[in-house]
Design a protein around this motif. Structure first.
Motif, PDB file in Angstrom:
ATOM      1  N   SER A 294      13.513  13.765 -12.063  1.00 55.13           N
ATOM      2  CA  SER A 294      12.999  13.314 -13.513  1.00 55.13           C
ATOM      3  C   SER A 294      11.232  12.806 -13.263  1.00 55.13           C
ATOM      4  N   GLN A 295      11.257  12.454 -12.177  1.00 55.92           N
ATOM      5  CA  GLN A 295       9.536  12.019 -12.200  1.00 55.92           C
ATOM      6  C   GLN A 295       9.141  12.833 -11.426  1.00 55.92           C
ATOM      7  N   PRO A 296       7.129  12.603 -11.202  1.00 56.29           N
ATOM      8  CA  PRO A 296       6.075  13.308 -10.419  1.00 56.29           C
ATOM      9  C   PRO A 296       6.836  12.860  -9.387  1.00 56.29           C
ATOM     10  N   SER A 297       5.738  13.707  -7.970  1.00 54.42           N
ATOM     11  CA  SER A 297       5.850  13.350  -7.313  1.00 54.42           C
ATOM     12  C   SER A 297       5.061  12.394  -6.627  1.00 54.42           C
ATOM     13  N   THR A 299       4.088   9.912  -8.817  1.00 52.77           N
ATOM     14  CA  THR A 299       4.219   8.764  -9.430  1.00 52.77           C
ATOM     15  C   THR A 299       5.408   8.098  -8.758  1.00 52.77           C
ATOM     16  N   VAL A 300       6.155   8.716  -8.121  1.00 48.71           N
ATOM     17  CA  VAL A 300       7.652   7.933  -7.406  1.00 48.71           C
ATOM     18  C   VAL A 300       6.942   7.112  -5.691  1.00 48.71           C
ATOM     19  N   HIS A 301       5.592   8.822  -4.823  1.00 49.54           N
ATOM     20  CA  HIS A 301       4.956   8.213  -3.733  1.00 49.54           C
ATOM     21  C   HIS A 301       4.571   6.341  -4.087  1.00 49.54           C
ATOM     22  N   LEU A 302       3.715   6.754  -5.806  1.00 48.30           N
ATOM     23  CA  LEU A 302       2.995   5.138  -5.344  1.00 48.30           C
ATOM     24  C   LEU A 302       3.832   4.362  -5.693  1.00 48.30           C
ATOM     25  N   ARG A 303       4.982   4.332  -6.772  1.00 49.23           N
ATOM     26  CA  ARG A 303       5.517   3.059  -6.567  1.00 49.23           C
ATOM     27  C   ARG A 303       6.399   2.638  -5.508  1.00 49.23           C
ATOM     28  N   LEU A 304       7.172   3.894  -4.442  1.00 48.33           N
ATOM     29  CA  LEU A 304       7.345   2.909  -2.879  1.00 48.33           C
ATOM     30  C   LEU A 304       5.549   2.492  -2.774  1.00 48.33           C
ATOM     31  N   LEU A 305       4.951   2.930  -2.374  1.00 50.91           N
ATOM     32  CA  LEU A 305       3.615   2.402  -1.916  1.00 50.91           C
ATOM     33  C   LEU A 305       3.951   1.029  -2.179  1.00 50.91           C
ATOM     34  N   GLN A 306       3.886   0.804  -3.389  1.00 52.31           N
ATOM     35  CA  GLN A 306       3.480  -0.180  -3.595  1.00 52.31           C
ATOM     36  C   GLN A 306       5.014  -1.390  -3.451  1.00 52.31           C
ATOM     37  N   GLN A 307       5.887  -0.928  -3.380  1.00 52.70           N
ATOM     38  CA  GLN A 307       7.489  -1.239  -2.983  1.00 52.70           C
ATOM     39  C   GLN A 307       6.819  -2.030  -1.906  1.00 52.70           C
ATOM     40  N   LEU A 308       6.744  -0.867  -0.822  1.00 51.74           N
ATOM     41  CA  LEU A 308       6.227  -1.188   0.486  1.00 51.74           C
ATOM     42  C   LEU A 308       4.705  -2.370   0.980  1.00 51.74           C
ATOM     43  N   VAL A 309       3.615  -2.312   0.064  1.00 49.43           N
ATOM     44  CA  VAL A 309       2.616  -2.958   0.426  1.00 49.43           C
ATOM     45  C   VAL A 309       3.351  -4.143  -0.592  1.00 49.43           C
ATOM     46  N   SER A 310       4.261  -4.392  -1.448  1.00 52.57           N
ATOM     47  CA  SER A 310       4.419  -5.646  -1.847  1.00 52.57           C
ATOM     48  C   SER A 310       5.267  -6.655  -0.361  1.00 52.57           C
ATOM     49  N   HIS A 311       5.950  -6.194  -0.128  1.00 52.53           N
ATOM     50  CA  HIS A 311       6.771  -6.470   0.681  1.00 52.53           C
ATOM     51  C   HIS A 311       6.666  -6.554   2.407  1.00 52.53           C
ATOM     52  N   GLU A 312       5.073  -5.961   2.756  1.00 51.21           N
ATOM     53  CA  GLU A 312       4.074  -6.715   3.700  1.00 51.21           C
ATOM     54  C   GLU A 312       3.288  -7.695   3.092  1.00 51.21           C
ATOM     55  N   VAL A 313       2.996  -8.030   2.579  1.00 48.00           N
ATOM     56  CA  VAL A 313       2.095  -9.161   2.597  1.00 48.00           C
ATOM     57  C   VAL A 313       3.170 -10.409   1.884  1.00 48.00           C
ATOM     58  N   THR A 314       4.743 -10.090   1.158  1.00 47.79           N
ATOM     59  CA  THR A 314       5.004 -11.144   1.894  1.00 47.79           C
ATOM     60  C   THR A 314       5.758 -11.657   2.988  1.00 47.79           C
ATOM     61  N   GLN A 315       5.338 -10.769   3.678  1.00 46.12           N
ATOM     62  CA  GLN A 315       5.452 -10.640   5.299  1.00 46.12           C
ATOM     63  C   GLN A 315       5.111 -12.111   5.552  1.00 46.12           C
ATOM     64  N   SER A 339       5.143  11.635   1.696  1.00 45.54           N
ATOM     65  CA  SER A 339       4.241  12.682   1.637  1.00 45.54           C
ATOM     66  C   SER A 339       4.876  13.937   2.320  1.00 45.54           C
ATOM     67  N   THR A 340       4.579  13.741   3.029  1.00 48.21           N
ATOM     68  CA  THR A 340       4.423  14.994   3.372  1.00 48.21           C
ATOM     69  C   THR A 340       5.863  16.066   3.410  1.00 48.21           C
ATOM     70  N   GLN A 341       6.919  15.692   2.876  1.00 50.18           N
ATOM     71  CA  GLN A 341       8.730  16.391   2.461  1.00 50.18           C
ATOM     72  C   GLN A 341       8.153  16.429   0.333  1.00 50.18           C
ATOM     73  N   LYS A 342       6.923  15.584   0.372  1.00 47.87           N
ATOM     74  CA  LYS A 342       7.094  15.912  -0.954  1.00 47.87           C
ATOM     75  C   LYS A 342       6.021  17.163  -1.116  1.00 47.87           C
ATOM     76  N   ASP A 343       4.940  17.115   0.278  1.00 47.76           N
ATOM     77  CA  ASP A 343       3.777  18.461  -0.434  1.00 47.76           C
ATOM     78  C   ASP A 343       2.887  17.051  -0.621  1.00 47.76           C
ATOM     79  N   HIS A 348      -3.957  12.743  -3.810  1.00 47.39           N
ATOM     80  CA  HIS A 348      -3.016  12.261  -4.320  1.00 47.39           C
ATOM     81  C   HIS A 348      -2.603  11.149  -3.856  1.00 47.39           C
ATOM     82  N   GLN A 349      -2.615  11.339  -2.339  1.00 48.18           N
ATOM     83  CA  GLN A 349      -2.432  10.169  -1.215  1.00 48.18           C
ATOM     84  C   GLN A 349      -3.306   8.912  -1.789  1.00 48.18           C
ATOM     85  N   SER A 350      -4.660   9.178  -1.550  1.00 53.44           N
ATOM     86  CA  SER A 350      -5.712   8.651  -1.971  1.00 53.44           C
ATOM     87  C   SER A 350      -5.534   7.747  -3.447  1.00 53.44           C
TER      88      SER A 350
END
Length: 1095
Positions: A294-297, A299-315, A339-343, A348-350
């Protein structure tokens, strides 16, 4: 790594600069403000519970269906990644287990291998030219993995892709023609089911088109291609050659691979077959997660990156430390796999990393945390807190503006040095440069950048200035790099040549790669800008160098200047055409700088060619190169030498039309002179090698090779107009030269050289022919001396065997053109000898019969089923006359008599006037009685042969030839006195069978005579009635009314008949002599009573 936050050594330089600036600002802020120990929760990314669940499902799906070997710095255990995700998304154990089961129940994705065939190097040359036309077949082979096998390349296999993989699953690259280092850069998506038993296979082949051996020989320029020709002759037409293969087990590959792999042979032959550059990436198709559907690759990767970065900062905040921008190995692994599986592309990663970095800057620093007001603060501190917040905001804005400026300045510095920062030797350099430009473009488009950095100019203008400055700096750096250690004019020339060649290479790189990137992102024409800048710098440097060396033009210096001229011409041709220029180029008219060096260039070209010709002839053993190539090594070397001269002329390509014409004249003159020098040298070499030879056959071999070498040379010389582009030159000099000057100069030189070569070839062929003519004449004369018991067909066998051996030998050792010339000379000589022998054997039918058979066999031999002389060259006037003479001489006396009457019947049919008078008869044949019935009606317009002006005519009737009607005596009519129009009206019957009457030459001879009492009767004339035309002879029906036949009278030939002459020569044949005596008598009678003038 694919993300911006993976490792320090792989973090993009732009982000490192931004983090560095941020750290300095934070340190200053901490010193100015009081410390607040209270922990601040990071700002939320506003994910709803449903969005959070979908993102968690996506992350679990990525880990469960990971492919490939883990990277050295990544986490290899999936259980560890699942625990990390549970912590990052703050999932309860029960909720985590439930989500994990749901993901495991989802449909598996389609596993794919994204394979890119980049290039190859050092492959085998399979074609005659020494190159190949390579292409690749690739695919995935299922069911070949063996547990426990050693990783890496599989053992050498004889099976090929087309035999192991279904045809519909085989992919094919383009064919790259005539190269040993092909570049494809083609990407293919290959699906597979089970990675544990699947292998990647790539076969490289050389495309072979169906060509004739003659075409392949036309491409041959040296000796190295001959072995390939012989190998291809034994091979099926159109069969491609195997160059090597690469076989890899998929389970041994990393998620991303970029390596050079050796090409393996099927057998031990040629084990070193070169290398192939391949890139691999494991990707997914048709992922079953809701987020993927349902979502562009991105957008999904951006949200996953933000979620993990948020966790890293909290830690890090939990541990009272500031986050340095480095992701943990678990987070880096998850993001890399996703990023690799979604090609996802690097760009876009940058782009996903940039907003994440900006959004985390405020709440990731202790200074920002300490400045955030606490909900528990008293009302009395609200005003002080407000002032502090304002101060913090101002400092943050200043910090952000400085970060923007520093990032822009650092990016422009990288762009200024893009040739060294982004070298093409690193495969991802173009993508990195493009990412840099796009990041700068996105930053300059931000509203915050426009408000905080209003004084900055447009980005394209800033980038253009950086590129111009960087191009000039690169030129001076290269010039300093090539500065010679030993100061000398020759060394300085070599350094300048290397500099110009590097500039050409740089412009080619700009044209092929860099200019496209700058134009696509910023609409900047890098190539034109770099060319205009560099050509001005090069022109100044070259003019200074030529001014120094013009006074001392040594051969080495001249060679260096020629190479410099060629390189400058190539550089100049890269620039815009005249119609598209804005002004004058510094390189315009650069050829005038090199004009003083032209004589040394031409002399050097001729001297090198002459030395090569002399050396090649001296080493030539005058042996054919092979069955298909009948010239020797020196002819090949000479062809290569002339090709080099033509290549030099093409490289020179002097722009001035008049001077270009004079240069071409010199090239043609030198080439023609070399051709004649070669003829003299090769003949001298043949005399030198044959001087000590006792075997005449070996000397003939060498002479054949010499003639073939000259013929090959003539073919090469004939290509000069094409190789030197005379047509284009004629169009260029049309307005400068006089009408016909080019034709009279260049073509006259060429025709003179071709005429000289033709004379040399004819002389050689004439010498070969003379060696064979003696043997041919000897065997022909032997024909007439063989005893009479030998059949004519057997008598000619020695002659035919001699010719078969000699002509087969010559055909093997001569090229077709020279062999045809030899056949023409031998045929002319053979006809001459046959005519001489036939003239000496006129009275001998047996000898003439043998000569006749010999002529027939010789015609067949020289025609050789279409491979020898054509029919029009064989059936000359001499041949036809000899054939007629031998036909007569070989005939018996009776056959000659029969032929004589055939010719008289033909003469009778062709006679229409009645100058001698005519007779009228009626003749018919009664088959039932076997009687020939003849009614002689009358004669008219007879010649007056008596002195009284009249004649006493009568008619004698005989059936001819006499040997066919021996029993029938001549008949005569009554004699009429003094009557030139006698009316006979007499009937005669001849008892004769029908068979002799139907033969050729059978006729009724009507001889009209004038009766003389005292002397011999005079001849009025003769008429011949062919018996085959008599009514009733050919049918069974009795003739009815028989038509009258009026026959004009004729005389025998006044100059003698050749048949009679031949019969007369047969003195021992009584029948021939009697027949000739009678015919001679009639001829004498006819000559005594020629028709009066006016009749």
């Amino acid at each position: 790594m694919a993300t911006l936050f993976s490792q320090t050594q792989r973090r993009p330089p732009l982000l490192r600069q931004a983090i560095k600036i941020r750290r300095h600002r934070v340190r200053d802020l901490q010193e100015a403000l009081p410390h607040r120990a209270q922990e601040i929760e990071p700002t939320s990314h506003h994910l709803s519970p449903e969005e959070r669940a979908l993102l968690y499902e996506e992350a679990l799906y990525t880990v469960l269906y990971r492919l490939g070997q883990p990277e050295p710095t990544h986490v290899g255990e999936s259980s560890e990644l699942l625990r990390y995700l549970q912590e990052a998304f703050r999932m309860e154990p029960r909720e985590h287990e439930q989500m994990l089961r749901q993901v495991q129940e989802l449909e598996k994705p389609i596993f794919c291998l994204k394979a890119t065939v980049k290039q190859a190097k050092g492959i085998l040359g399979k074609d005659v030219s020494g190159f190949s036309d390579p292409y690749c077949l690739l695919g995935i082979e299922q069911g070949v993995g063996v547990p426990g096998d050693s990783p890496g390349l599989q053992p050498r296999q004889k099976a090929v892709v087309k035999h192991t993989i279904p045809e519909e699953q085989i992919h094919r690259t383009q064919v790259i023609t005539q190269t040993l280092n092909p570049v494809w850069d083609e990407t293919f998506i290959l699906e597979f089911e089970d990675i544990s038993n699947a292998s990647f296979r790539l076969d490289m082949w050389d495309m072979d088109t169906v060509e004739s051996v003659r075409q392949k020989l036309g491409e041959l320029t040296d000796l190295h291609g001959l072995r390939r020709i012989f190998k291809e002759v034994r091979k099926d037409k159109g069969q491609d050659d195997f160059l090597g293969n690469v076989v890899l087990r998929l389970q041994d590959l990393h998620c991303r691979e970029d390596q050079w792999y050796p090409l393996e042979p099927c057998t031990e032959t040629y084990p070193d077959r070169g290398q192939c550059h391949l890139q691999f990436q494991f990707i997914h198709k048709r992922r079953a997660t809701a987020a993927s559907r349902s979502q562009p690759s991105y957008t999904v990767h951006l949200r996953l990156l933000q979620q993990l970065v948020s966790h890293e900062v909290t830690q890090h905040q939990a541990g009272s430390t500031s986050w340095n921008g480095l992701l943990s190995p678990q987070a880096a692994t998850v993001l890399f796999l996703h990023s690799t599986q979604k090609d996802l592309s690097d760009f876009h990663q940058s782009m996903a990393g940039w907003p994440t970095a900006v959004s985390t800057r405020a709440w990731s620093s202790p200074a920002a945390a300490s400045c955030t007001p606490s909900p528990a603060s008293s009302t009395s501190g609200s005003r002080a807190g407000s002032r502090q917040s304002s101060t913090v905001l101002a400092l943050q804005l200043e910090e952000l503006a400085a970060s923007f400026s520093s990032l822009l300045a650092y990016g422009l510095s990288l762009i200024r040095r893009f040739r060294s920062v982004f070298p093409l030797s690193v495969s991802d350099s173009p993508a990195r440069l493009q990412s840099l430009l796009r990041v700068l473009v996105q930053m300059c488009k931000m509203k915050a950048f426009g408000e905080l950095c209003p004084e900055r100019g447009p980005l394209p203008l800033l980038v253009t200035e950086a590129l111009q400055t960087g191009t000039t700096e690169w030129f001076h750096l290269k010039q300093q790099q090539y500065q010679p250690m030993v100061q000398g004019m020759l060394e300085a020339g070599k350094a300048l040549l290397n500099l110009v060649q590097d500039i050409i290479g740089d412009l080619h790189q700009c044209q092929r790669t860099w200019s496209k990137i700058f134009h696509n992102v910023l609409k900047i024409d890098l190539f034109s800008m770099a060319f205009l800048e560099l050509q001005w710098l090069v022109a100044k440097r070259v003019q200074d160098h030529i001014a120094v060396v013009s006074g001392t033009m040594t051969p080495e210096m001249g060679e260096n200047l020629f190479q410099l001229y060629v390189s400058l011409k190539e550089l100049y041709q890269l620039g815009p055409v005249l119609s598209e220029r804005d002004g004058v180029l510094a390189l315009d008219g650069f050829h005038h700088w090199f004009q003083p060096a032209i004589p040394s260039w031409l002399q050097k070209t001729y001297s090198v060619a002459l030395e090569r010709v002399q050396r090649s002839v001296q080493m030539d053993e005058l042996v054919p190169l092979g069955e298909l190539t009948k010239h020797s090594t020196s002819a090949v070397d000479l062809s290569t030498c002339f090709a080099q001269i033509s290549h030099t002329a093409q490289q020179l390509d002097w722009p001035d039309p008049e001077e270009a014409f004079m240069i071409t004249v010199k090239f043609v003159e030198d080439t023609c002179r070399l051709a004649l020098v070669y003829c003299s040298l090769i003949k001298a070499r043949a005399r030198e090698l044959s001087a000590g030879q006792k075997d005449q056959g070996q000397a003939a071999n060498m002479l054949c090779v010499v003639v073939n070498d000259m013929e090959q040379l003539r073919l090469v010389i004939g290509k000069l107009p094409t190789q030197l582009a005379w047509e284009a030159l004629e169009q260029r000099v049309g307005a400068v030269l006089e009408q016909g000057q080019l034709q009279n100069t260049l073509h006259a030189q060429l025709q003179g050289a071709l005429a000289g070569l033709g004379h040399e070839i004819r002389t050689g062929v004439r010498t070969l022919a003379e060696q064979l003519e003696v043997g041919i004449a000897k065997h022909i004369w032997k024909l007439v001396g063989i005893k009479e018991s030998v059949l004519p067909e057997d008598a000619v066998l020695p002659l035919m065997k001699f010719l078969e051996v000699k002509l087969c030998y010559m055909n093997t050792n001569l090229v077709q053109e020279n062999f045809s010339s030899l056949l023409t000379l031998l045929w002319t000589h053979t006809l001459t000898v046959l005519a001489e022998v036939a003239a000496s054997q006129r009275s001998c039918p047996l000898a003439s019969s043998r000569l006749k058979i010999a002529l027939q066999n010789l015609e067949i031999c020289f025609y050789a089923e279409g491979c020898g002389l054509p029919p029009e060259a064989l059936r000359t006037a001499t041949f036809q006359a000899l054939q007629r003479d031998l036909e007569l001489q070989a005939a018996s006396s009776r056959e000659l008599i029969q032929k004589y009457f055939c010719s008289r019947i033909q003469q009778q049919a062709e006679t229409t006037d009645e100058e001698l008078g005519a007779v009228t008869v009626k003749a018919s044949y009664r088959a039932s009685e076997q009687k020939l019935h003849v009614e002689l009606l009358s004669a008219s317009s007879l010649l007056p042969l008596d002195s009284n002006g009249s004649s006493d005519p009568f008619v004698q009737l005989t059936l001819e030839p006499r040997h066919e009607f021996p029993e029938l005596a001549p008949r005569e009519t009554q004699k009429h006195k003094k009557d030139l129009h006698p009316l006979f009206d007499e009937t005669f019957e001849f008892l004769v069978p029908a068979e002799p009457c139907q033969k050729d030459g059978a006729c009724l001879l009507l001889t009209v005579l004038d009766h003389d009492t005292l002397g011999a009767d005079d001849l009025e004339g003769e008429a011949f009635l062919p018996l085959c035309s008599v009514p009733g002879l050919t049918g069974t029906v009795e003739p009815g009314d028989v038509p009258q036949t009026r026959l004009p009278l004729t005389y025998p030939a006044p100059n003698g008949d050749p048949i009679l002459q031949l019969l007369e020569s047969r003195k021992g044949d009584r029948e021939a002599q009697v027949f000739v005596r009678l015919r001679r008598q009639r001829a004498r009678q006819a000559s005594q009573h020629a028709p009066w003038p006016g009749r």
